[in-house]
Design a protein around this motif. Structure first.
Motif, PDB file in Angstrom:
ATOM      1  N   PRO A  67      40.601 -13.533 -41.393  1.00 12.64           N
ATOM      2  CA  PRO A  67      39.745 -14.432 -42.160  1.00 12.64           C
ATOM      3  C   PRO A  67      40.520 -15.630 -42.714  1.00 12.64           C
ATOM      4  N   TYR A  68      39.856 -16.780 -42.763  1.00 11.78           N
ATOM      5  CA  TYR A  68      40.440 -17.951 -43.426  1.00 11.78           C
ATOM      6  C   TYR A  68      39.340 -18.965 -43.723  1.00 11.78           C
ATOM      7  N   ARG A  69      39.669 -19.942 -44.583  1.00  6.60           N
ATOM      8  CA  ARG A  69      38.724 -20.990 -44.952  1.00  6.60           C
ATOM      9  C   ARG A  69      39.228 -22.324 -44.423  1.00  6.60           C
ATOM     10  N   GLU A  70      38.303 -23.303 -44.362  1.00  8.04           N
ATOM     11  CA  GLU A  70      38.638 -24.568 -43.713  1.00  8.04           C
ATOM     12  C   GLU A  70      37.802 -25.710 -44.288  1.00  8.04           C
ATOM     13  N   LEU A  71      38.410 -26.881 -44.411  1.00  4.57           N
ATOM     14  CA  LEU A  71      37.736 -28.135 -44.746  1.00  4.57           C
ATOM     15  C   LEU A  71      38.189 -29.167 -43.740  1.00  4.57           C
ATOM     16  N   LEU A  72      37.232 -29.863 -43.103  1.00  7.32           N
ATOM     17  CA  LEU A  72      37.626 -30.848 -42.091  1.00  7.32           C
ATOM     18  C   LEU A  72      36.742 -32.090 -42.139  1.00  7.32           C
ATOM     19  N   PHE A  73      37.294 -33.169 -41.564  1.00 10.65           N
ATOM     20  CA  PHE A  73      36.617 -34.463 -41.494  1.00 10.65           C
ATOM     21  C   PHE A  73      36.642 -34.972 -40.064  1.00 10.65           C
ATOM     22  N   ILE A  74      35.455 -35.275 -39.526  1.00 13.81           N
ATOM     23  CA  ILE A  74      35.303 -35.921 -38.219  1.00 13.81           C
ATOM     24  C   ILE A  74      34.583 -37.244 -38.458  1.00 13.81           C
ATOM     25  N   PRO A  75      35.243 -38.403 -38.302  1.00 13.42           N
ATOM     26  CA  PRO A  75      34.600 -39.684 -38.610  1.00 13.42           C
ATOM     27  C   PRO A  75      33.446 -40.032 -37.682  1.00 13.42           C
ATOM     28  N   GLY A  76      33.569 -39.660 -36.406  1.00 12.68           N
ATOM     29  CA  GLY A  76      32.618 -40.048 -35.371  1.00 12.68           C
ATOM     30  C   GLY A  76      33.354 -40.126 -34.052  1.00 12.68           C
ATOM     31  N   LYS A  77      32.967 -41.061 -33.194  1.00  6.00           N
ATOM     32  CA  LYS A  77      33.588 -41.191 -31.876  1.00  6.00           C
ATOM     33  C   LYS A  77      34.553 -42.371 -31.834  1.00  6.00           C
ATOM     34  N   PHE A  78      35.570 -42.211 -30.970  1.00  2.00           N
ATOM     35  CA  PHE A  78      36.563 -43.248 -30.771  1.00  2.00           C
ATOM     36  C   PHE A  78      36.634 -43.604 -29.288  1.00  2.00           C
ATOM     37  N   GLY A  79      36.906 -44.867 -29.010  1.00  2.00           N
ATOM     38  CA  GLY A  79      37.072 -45.320 -27.641  1.00  2.00           C
ATOM     39  C   GLY A  79      38.539 -45.354 -27.262  1.00  2.00           C
ATOM     40  N   PRO A  80      38.816 -45.569 -25.976  1.00  2.00           N
ATOM     41  CA  PRO A  80      37.838 -45.806 -24.905  1.00  2.00           C
ATOM     42  C   PRO A  80      37.207 -44.518 -24.355  1.00  2.00           C
ATOM     43  N   GLU A  81      37.698 -43.340 -24.803  1.00  2.00           N
ATOM     44  CA  GLU A  81      37.194 -42.077 -24.244  1.00  2.00           C
ATOM     45  C   GLU A  81      35.821 -41.702 -24.785  1.00  2.00           C
ATOM     46  N   ASN A  82      35.428 -42.298 -25.925  1.00  2.00           N
ATOM     47  CA  ASN A  82      34.145 -42.005 -26.567  1.00  2.00           C
ATOM     48  C   ASN A  82      34.049 -40.524 -26.963  1.00  2.00           C
ATOM     49  N   LYS A  83      35.149 -40.017 -27.535  1.00  2.00           N
ATOM     50  CA  LYS A  83      35.197 -38.629 -27.993  1.00  2.00           C
ATOM     51  C   LYS A  83      35.421 -38.588 -29.505  1.00  2.00           C
ATOM     52  N   GLN A  84      35.103 -37.436 -30.096  1.00  2.00           N
ATOM     53  CA  GLN A  84      35.325 -37.247 -31.527  1.00  2.00           C
ATOM     54  C   GLN A  84      36.752 -36.779 -31.792  1.00  2.00           C
ATOM     55  N   SER A  85      37.151 -36.873 -33.069  1.00  2.00           N
ATOM     56  CA  SER A  85      38.489 -36.447 -33.451  1.00  2.00           C
ATOM     57  C   SER A  85      38.469 -35.936 -34.883  1.00  2.00           C
ATOM     58  N   ILE A  86      39.147 -34.824 -35.119  1.00  2.00           N
ATOM     59  CA  ILE A  86      39.380 -34.340 -36.474  1.00  2.00           C
ATOM     60  C   ILE A  86      40.590 -35.094 -37.014  1.00  2.00           C
ATOM     61  N   THR A  87      40.378 -35.903 -38.053  1.00  2.00           N
ATOM     62  CA  THR A  87      41.478 -36.701 -38.582  1.00  2.00           C
ATOM     63  C   THR A  87      42.090 -36.117 -39.851  1.00  2.00           C
ATOM     64  N   LYS A  88      41.385 -35.208 -40.511  1.00  2.00           N
ATOM     65  CA  LYS A  88      41.944 -34.524 -41.679  1.00  2.00           C
ATOM     66  C   LYS A  88      41.378 -33.123 -41.722  1.00  2.00           C
ATOM     67  N   ILE A  89      42.255 -32.122 -41.925  1.00  2.00           N
ATOM     68  CA  ILE A  89      41.794 -30.737 -41.930  1.00  2.00           C
ATOM     69  C   ILE A  89      42.760 -29.874 -42.724  1.00  2.00           C
ATOM     70  N   TYR A  90      42.183 -29.022 -43.569  1.00  2.00           N
ATOM     71  CA  TYR A  90      42.944 -28.057 -44.348  1.00  2.00           C
ATOM     72  C   TYR A  90      42.418 -26.653 -44.069  1.00  2.00           C
ATOM     73  N   VAL A  91      43.336 -25.676 -44.068  1.00  2.00           N
ATOM     74  CA  VAL A  91      42.981 -24.260 -43.994  1.00  2.00           C
ATOM     75  C   VAL A  91      43.870 -23.511 -44.986  1.00  2.00           C
ATOM     76  N   ASP A  92      43.515 -22.260 -45.262  1.00  2.00           N
ATOM     77  CA  ASP A  92      44.331 -21.470 -46.185  1.00  2.00           C
ATOM     78  C   ASP A  92      45.090 -20.360 -45.462  1.00  2.00           C
TER      79      ASP A  92
END
Length: 217
Positions: A67-92
């Motif tokens: 078991p663990y907990r998590e907080l994450l941020f995905i801003p949206g999509k980035f080019g040129p691949e047009n994919k998402q990205s987790i830019t900040k994430i914490y877990v315990d």
């Protein structure tokens, strides 16, 4: 063999199957907010393509590393691949951090979490109690609805230690509409969304998720 981050002493290879509960907050972030507050890598600056963005609070009850907990941020999509990205994430969980970085290039950091539930209100604290990175109270409603990555797909392209990882996690579960009633954020540790109104907030409980083997690109 992946050599771009140290292999964990206890390595749990992909795919992963996970189960738990979580809150999904859906946004449409502006370019200014993402560039100023999104914790982007240098190569992402100027490449934000908008789309749905997410803040997620997750309580994994079952995972290969426990078991663990998590907080994450995905801003949206980035080019040129047009994919998402987790830019900040914490877990315990150090095991989650080490395996997440090694398996999928997800830039996890380990900090303490508090996750308390009283009736239909969930309180989550991330970081130290004296100066938390995140503190929130979320009230869960009563209207159930199915939730699936088929409705809100996630295609992650992570870049860590000169390697790119393309991963398409899949998840499903049952959710209820929820309301973010209180939130305090340290902007030095996480994007400060406290003045932004989410398009939707959903409490998913339970959910099942699969993180497959990534494609190295």
């Amino acid at each position: 063999m992946n050599t771009f981050d140290n292999q964990p002493t206890s390595h749990f290879a992909a795919p992963w199957k996970l189960k738990g509960e979580g809150f999904i907050l859906v946004y449409r972030f502006t370019k200014n907010f993402v560039y100023e507050s999104g914790f982007l890598r240098e190569d992402q600056l100027g490449n934000f393509k908008e789309g749905f963005g997410y803040v997620m609070l997750v309580n994994y009850e079952e995972s290969p590393v426990g078991p663990y907990r998590e907080l994450l941020f995905i801003p949206g999509k980035f080019g040129p691949e047009n994919k998402q990205s987790i830019t900040k994430i914490y877990v315990d969980s150090d095991a989650s951090t080490e395996n997440g970085r090694f398996n999928w290039g997800i830039p996890k950091e380990t900090v303490p979490f508090i996750w308390n539930k009283e009736s239909n209100v969930t309180t989550v604290g991330v970081g130290s109690e004296e100066n938390p990175i995140w503190f929130s109270k979320i009230r869960t409603g009563s209207i159930p609805l199915p939730v699936s990555t088929k409705i809100l797909p996630i295609h992650l392209l992570q870049h860590l230690n000169d390697q790119k990882y393309l991963t398409k996690p899949e998840g499903k579960g049952w959710g209820k509409l929820a309301k973010l009633e209180k939130v305090h954020i340290d902007p030095l540790g996480f994007p400060d969304i406290s003045q932004l109104k989410p398009l939707m907030c959903v409490h998913v409980n339970p959910f099942w998720m699969s993180f497959p083997l990534p494609k190295l690109v």
